[in-house]
Design an enzyme around this catalytic site. Structure first.
Site, PDB file in Angstrom:
ATOM      1  N   TYR A  68       0.856  -1.195   0.000  1.00 58.63           N
ATOM      2  CA  TYR A  68       0.000   0.000   0.000  1.00 58.63           C
ATOM      3  C   TYR A  68       0.880   1.229   0.000  1.00 58.63           C
ATOM      4  CZ  TYR A  68      -5.024  -0.082   0.025  1.00 58.63           C
ATOM      5  OH  TYR A  68      -6.324  -0.125  -0.380  1.00 58.63           O
ATOM      6  N   GLU A  90      -0.541   4.798  -0.582  1.00 56.14           N
ATOM      7  CA  GLU A  90      -1.350   5.993  -0.872  1.00 56.14           C
ATOM      8  C   GLU A  90      -0.500   7.243  -0.725  1.00 56.14           C
ATOM      9  OE1 GLU A  90      -4.841   6.080   1.559  1.00 56.14           O
ATOM     10  OE2 GLU A  90      -5.838   4.550   0.361  1.00 56.14           O
ATOM     11  N   ASP A 141      -5.127  13.494 -25.690  1.00 58.23           N
ATOM     12  CA  ASP A 141      -5.129  12.098 -25.247  1.00 58.23           C
ATOM     13  C   ASP A 141      -4.437  11.316 -26.369  1.00 58.23           C
ATOM     14  OD1 ASP A 141      -5.684   9.455 -24.809  1.00 58.23           O
ATOM     15  OD2 ASP A 141      -7.827   9.706 -24.454  1.00 58.23           O
ATOM     16  N   THR A 169      -2.436   6.039 -22.447  1.00 56.67           N
ATOM     17  CA  THR A 169      -2.382   4.716 -21.855  1.00 56.67           C
ATOM     18  C   THR A 169      -0.939   4.247 -22.018  1.00 56.67           C
ATOM     19  OG1 THR A 169      -2.957   3.725 -23.969  1.00 56.67           O
ATOM     20  CG2 THR A 169      -4.770   4.092 -22.436  1.00 56.67           C
ATOM     21  N   LYS A 204      -0.552   0.412 -25.220  1.00 56.02           N
ATOM     22  CA  LYS A 204      -0.806   0.290 -26.660  1.00 56.02           C
ATOM     23  C   LYS A 204       0.547   0.353 -27.378  1.00 56.02           C
ATOM     24  CE  LYS A 204      -5.512   2.106 -26.438  1.00 56.02           C
ATOM     25  NZ  LYS A 204      -5.741   2.675 -25.115  1.00 56.02           N
ATOM     26  N   ARG A 243      -0.885  -2.524 -18.643  1.00 55.71           N
ATOM     27  CA  ARG A 243      -2.119  -1.745 -18.727  1.00 55.71           C
ATOM     28  C   ARG A 243      -2.051  -0.616 -17.708  1.00 55.71           C
ATOM     29  NH1 ARG A 243      -4.703  -4.667 -21.946  1.00 55.71           N
ATOM     30  NH2 ARG A 243      -6.192  -2.985 -22.175  1.00 55.71           N
TER      31      ARG A 243
HETATM   32  N1  PLP Z   1      -8.091   7.207 -24.670  1.00 59.31           N
HETATM   33  C1  PLP Z   1      -8.038   6.667 -25.886  1.00 59.31           C
HETATM   34  C2  PLP Z   1      -7.779   7.534 -27.067  1.00 59.31           C
HETATM   35  C3  PLP Z   1      -8.198   5.284 -26.036  1.00 59.31           C
HETATM   36  O1  PLP Z   1      -8.169   4.734 -27.258  1.00 59.31           O
HETATM   37  C4  PLP Z   1      -8.424   4.492 -24.880  1.00 59.31           C
HETATM   38  C5  PLP Z   1      -8.610   3.032 -24.957  1.00 59.31           C
HETATM   39  O2  PLP Z   1      -8.774   2.425 -25.933  1.00 59.31           O
HETATM   40  C6  PLP Z   1      -8.490   5.126 -23.633  1.00 59.31           C
HETATM   41  C7  PLP Z   1      -8.317   6.488 -23.566  1.00 59.31           C
HETATM   42  C8  PLP Z   1      -8.856   4.374 -22.386  1.00 59.31           C
HETATM   43  O3  PLP Z   1      -7.900   3.551 -21.927  1.00 59.31           O
HETATM   44  P1  PLP Z   1      -8.247   2.377 -20.877  1.00 59.31           P
HETATM   45  O4  PLP Z   1      -8.924   1.323 -21.645  1.00 59.31           O
HETATM   46  O5  PLP Z   1      -6.909   2.020 -20.318  1.00 59.31           O
HETATM   47  O6  PLP Z   1      -9.122   2.985 -19.822  1.00 59.31           O
END
Ligand code: PLP
Length: 423
Positions: A44, A46, A190, A216, A219, A225
């Protein structure tokens, strides 16, 4: 043996023997897997390094600092929070830090490639904030930047979100940021899908333009993950929120407290360790070669499909992914049926809506393909040509179990030449 381990073994066999073309997936290294499965899961922690609510954090503190330091080095970023459990968590935390309930946000239309967390009505983003969307033009199937500009000027959102889950072209971050900033909006990217390509320098970086970048880690980054929030450059929060000492809080402080205690409890230090290992791998020169090959493979696969009469949305790809619009070659074939037939042939893909789709998200008129995972296995251009041929064979014979079985046997035989697990 616990049933679970039997199932894990079967999943391992599946991964080993199939062609993985899901654009958002990848295969991590043995070291990433080791860290993710390590004893750090027991801890843990936090809080943040040196400011924890639990004792015994001296080693996980170092691990988390390493992860932060490495990802900042990769992107030339000033600040990183490596605790988000996923990409969705990273975006949630950014919205919590930046927005009030009901604030206006402009994101990419989900039907044109945006993500659930960019305003889907059933997602927390669409539920809590007033989301508007920009999309692609019918003619080019690329982002309609003029329409985007008009929307920003009309809507005056507090935040603009760029980035997508199913968009194969380079996004003009510079233009989008300028329009957002000229109209008083913050600009967030993002970059979940393209993060590995950006890290390797084979795709333009959003960092010079974005106020905040999320991603993320599983990918194209080829890590465990998880999610990360970053800032190229920290800045004082524009709303004048103050610390108890009366100083204006930096944006990084708002983001950190939005992650913890805002939306998460204890960080997954075993996953953070795996992130640190993956980031270390990204800093090696081989990763650049990998990312280049991902891009090359995607371009070759897209062209090979076009040569076989398929339509690729926007006419091709600049990154790791592509959307196949099935309507021109197979007017009656849905993405759902195409996905099922390909999966039966051990070619794993996902159905996906195409821009201006006439079918629902459950049926779809397209499939999405990506090359990050297959490239990790060592695939080069020659295999892309074979894959295009096999995809055509399957989709021309979706009801023919014999043909599908022949392709499956060929796939399984082929993948023996690209071993995945030495462990
Ligand atoms: N943002 C984008 C552009 C994504 O393609 C994805 C997932 O496919 C995410 C966020 C979310 O990621 P997670 O599945 O880890 O929550």
């Amino acid at each position: 043996m616990d049933k679970v381990f039997e199932l894990i073994q079967r999943e391992k066999n599946r991964q080993n023997s199939t062609i993985e073309l899901i654009a958002s997936e990848n295969f991590v290294s043995e070291n990433v897997l080791k860290a993710a499965g390590s004893c750090l899961t027991n801890k843990y922690a936090e809080g943040y390094p040196a400011k924890r609510y639990y004792g015994g954090c001296q080693f996980v503190d170092e691990v988390e600092e390493l992860a932060r330091k490495r990802i900042c080095e990769i992107y030339g970023a000033e600040h990183a929070n490596v605790q988000p459990h996923s990409g969705a968590q990273a975006n949630t935390a950014v919205y919590l830090a930046l927005l009030q309930h009901g604030d206006k946000v402009l994101g990419m239309s989900l039907a044109d490639g945006g993500h659930l967390t960019h305003g889907h009505p059933l997602n927390f983003s669409g539920i809590n904030y007033e989301f508007y969307s920009y999309g692609v033009s019918k003619e080019t199937e690329t982002i309609d930047y003029e329409e985007y500009k008009k929307k920003v000027e009309e809507i005056k959102p507090k935040l603009v979100v760029a980035g997508a889950s199913a968009y194969s072209r380079i996004i003009d971050f510079e233009f989008m940021a300028k329009v957002a900033h000229d109209n008083g909006a913050l600009f967030m990217v993002d970059m979940a899908h393209i993060a590995g390509l950006v890290a390797a320098g084979v795709h333009p970086s959003p960092f010079p333009y974005a106020d905040i970048v999320t991603t993320t880690t599983h990918k194209t980054l080829r890590g465990p993950r998880g999610g990360v929030i970053m800032m190229g450059k920290d800045f004082p929060n524009p709303w004048g929120k103050k610390t108890p000492k009366g100083e204006i809080k930096m944006m990084s402080q708002l983001l950190d407290s939005a992650v913890f205690p805002g939306i998460q409890g204890g960080p997954l230090e075993h996953v953070i360790a795996a992130k640190a290992v993956a980031f270390g791998e990204i800093l090696q020169p081989e990763f650049k070669e990998y990312a280049k090959q991902v891009q090359k493979n995607a371009a070759v696969l897209a062209q090979a499909l076009i040569d076989r009469g398929f339509t690729i949305v926007s006419g091709g790809t600049d990154n790791h992914s592509m959307l196949v619009d099935l309507r021109s070659k197979y007017p009656d074939l849905t993405g759902k049926v195409a996905e099922k037939a390909l999966v039966s042939a051990d070619i794993t893909v996902n159905k996906n809506m195409v821009p201006f789709d006439s079918r629902s998200a459950f049926q779809t008129s397209g499939i999405r393909l990506g090359t990050p995972a297959i490239t990790t296995r060592g695939a080069k251009e020659d295999l892309m040509l074979e894959i295009a041929e096999m995809i055509e064979t399957v989709l021309s014979n979706v009801d023919n179990e014999e043909v599908i079985a022949q392709v499956r046997a060929r796939v399984n035989e082929t993948m023996k030449k690209y071993p995945l697990f030495a462990y």
